[in-house]
Design a protein around this motif. Structure first.
Motif, PDB file in Angstrom:
ATOM      1  N   ARG A  58       0.833  -1.206   0.000  1.00 21.72           N
ATOM      2  CA  ARG A  58       0.000   0.000   0.000  1.00 21.72           C
ATOM      3  C   ARG A  58       0.863   1.250   0.000  1.00 21.72           C
ATOM      4  O   ARG A  58       0.647   2.175  -0.785  1.00 21.72           O
ATOM      5  CB  ARG A  58      -0.945   0.010   1.210  1.00 21.72           C
ATOM      6  CG  ARG A  58      -1.947   1.179   1.203  1.00 21.72           C
ATOM      7  CD  ARG A  58      -2.828   1.161   2.435  1.00 21.72           C
ATOM      8  NE  ARG A  58      -2.046   1.187   3.657  1.00 21.72           N
ATOM      9  CZ  ARG A  58      -1.479   2.287   4.170  1.00 21.72           C
ATOM     10  NH1 ARG A  58      -1.572   3.442   3.541  1.00 21.72           N
ATOM     11  NH2 ARG A  58      -0.788   2.231   5.291  1.00 21.72           N
ATOM     12  N   GLU A  59       1.887   1.285   0.871  1.00 18.61           N
ATOM     13  CA  GLU A  59       2.790   2.434   0.933  1.00 18.61           C
ATOM     14  C   GLU A  59       3.595   2.570  -0.361  1.00 18.61           C
ATOM     15  O   GLU A  59       3.869   3.673  -0.832  1.00 18.61           O
ATOM     16  CB  GLU A  59       3.749   2.294   2.115  1.00 18.61           C
ATOM     17  CG  GLU A  59       3.079   2.389   3.465  1.00 18.61           C
ATOM     18  CD  GLU A  59       4.063   2.030   4.574  1.00 18.61           C
ATOM     19  OE1 GLU A  59       4.844   2.911   4.975  1.00 18.61           O
ATOM     20  OE2 GLU A  59       4.055   0.864   5.005  1.00 18.61           O
ATOM     21  N   GLU A  62       1.405   4.173  -2.827  1.00 19.03           N
ATOM     22  CA  GLU A  62       1.220   5.599  -2.502  1.00 19.03           C
ATOM     23  C   GLU A  62       2.413   6.425  -2.983  1.00 19.03           C
ATOM     24  O   GLU A  62       2.242   7.529  -3.506  1.00 19.03           O
ATOM     25  CB  GLU A  62       1.024   5.782  -0.987  1.00 19.03           C
ATOM     26  CG  GLU A  62      -0.364   5.378  -0.509  1.00 19.03           C
ATOM     27  CD  GLU A  62      -0.463   5.293   1.005  1.00 19.03           C
ATOM     28  OE1 GLU A  62       0.547   5.576   1.697  1.00 19.03           O
ATOM     29  OE2 GLU A  62      -1.554   4.935   1.505  1.00 19.03           O
ATOM     30  N   CYS A  96      -1.111  -1.749  -6.313  1.00 17.18           N
ATOM     31  CA  CYS A  96      -2.404  -1.664  -5.613  1.00 17.18           C
ATOM     32  C   CYS A  96      -3.075  -3.031  -5.578  1.00 17.18           C
ATOM     33  O   CYS A  96      -3.611  -3.454  -4.554  1.00 17.18           O
ATOM     34  CB  CYS A  96      -3.332  -0.669  -6.312  1.00 17.18           C
ATOM     35  SG  CYS A  96      -2.873   1.065  -6.105  1.00 17.18           S
ATOM     36  N   HIS A  99      -1.584  -5.259  -3.005  1.00 19.69           N
ATOM     37  CA  HIS A  99      -2.097  -4.907  -1.671  1.00 19.69           C
ATOM     38  C   HIS A  99      -3.499  -5.474  -1.484  1.00 19.69           C
ATOM     39  O   HIS A  99      -3.799  -6.085  -0.452  1.00 19.69           O
ATOM     40  CB  HIS A  99      -2.109  -3.383  -1.483  1.00 19.69           C
ATOM     41  CG  HIS A  99      -2.901  -2.951  -0.289  1.00 19.69           C
ATOM     42  ND1 HIS A  99      -2.466  -3.158   1.007  1.00 19.69           N
ATOM     43  CD2 HIS A  99      -4.118  -2.354  -0.195  1.00 19.69           C
ATOM     44  CE1 HIS A  99      -3.377  -2.696   1.851  1.00 19.69           C
ATOM     45  NE2 HIS A  99      -4.378  -2.210   1.153  1.00 19.69           N
ATOM     46  N   ASP A 100      -4.357  -5.288  -2.490  1.00 17.13           N
ATOM     47  CA  ASP A 100      -5.726  -5.797  -2.404  1.00 17.13           C
ATOM     48  C   ASP A 100      -5.726  -7.310  -2.199  1.00 17.13           C
ATOM     49  O   ASP A 100      -6.535  -7.830  -1.433  1.00 17.13           O
ATOM     50  CB  ASP A 100      -6.505  -5.466  -3.690  1.00 17.13           C
ATOM     51  CG  ASP A 100      -6.668  -3.964  -3.891  1.00 17.13           C
ATOM     52  OD1 ASP A 100      -6.716  -3.226  -2.886  1.00 17.13           O
ATOM     53  OD2 ASP A 100      -6.725  -3.523  -5.057  1.00 17.13           O
TER      54      ASP A 100
END
Length: 197
Positions: A58-59, A62, A96, A99-100
């Motif tokens: 996630r980071e 980002e 992403c 992460h999901d």
């Protein structure tokens, strides 16, 4: 300059598995640069890769998103051929999706994978993730299989072309580069065709 020193330090620290210090060096550059600046761009890209390797998807996404957003705001800055907006957007969607997948959000993971492959249809990592998507329905599996077979054909054709190029005695100066590209193509092909297609 100072930014360059921080980036070099971060690379050396990463090589020595000193990730906390490497992240600190990169965040110092982030604090005083914009994503569209050369050092700001490099630092965000390195930080995103570092965080991804540490399974902080996630980071990682980002950090990459700041570059993607900057590309959308000021597209004229990225036309030098060095940066490919499509590949970076695909990479952001891919991270992403990873992460999901980790948090078990399958619909969101699928959406991000679809966007990733739309932005970069030749991304082997995305195709592998699509192939491994749990609980995929038959249309998804069939579409993924077709894409992988197409990519495999393209990889083999390209590998043969580079192989012929590398054997040409007139091209010895470029031999190392073509050998590296050939190795990457073979690795990519091996990944794509391994598993139960």
């Amino acid at each position: 300059g100072r930014h360059e020193q921080h980036l070099e330090a971060a690379k050396r620290l990463t090589d020595h598995l000193l990730y906390v210090w490497a992240e600190r060096e990169l965040r110092q550059v982030l604090a005083v640069t914009q994503p569209a600046e050369s050092f700001g761009y490099q630092a965000r890209l390195l930080l995103s890769s570092l965080l991804y390797d540490l399974q902080r998807e996630r980071e990682s996404a980002e950090a990459l998103k700041t570059i993607v957003d900057a590309m959308e705001r000021e597209p004229g800055l990225w036309q030098d051929g060095e940066n490919d907006p499509g590949s970076l957007r695909a990479l952001w969607h891919y991270r992403c999706a990873m992460h999901d997948g980790r948090v078990g959000d399958r619909p969101q993971q699928r959406t991000h994978l679809e966007e990733a492959i739309r932005h970069n249809p030749r991304d082997a990592d995305v195709l592998i993730a699509m192939h491994r998507l749990p609980d995929a329905d038959p249309p998804w599996r069939e579409m993924t299989k077709i894409r992988i077979q197409e990519m495999s054909r393209n990889s083999l054709q390209a590998a043969k072309k580079y192989e012929a190029f590398a054997k040409n005695p007139l091209q010895q100066r470029l031999r190392t580069e073509s050998d590296d590209r050939l190795e990457n193509l073979y690795n990519e092909f091996a990944w794509l065709v391994s598993g139960d297609l």
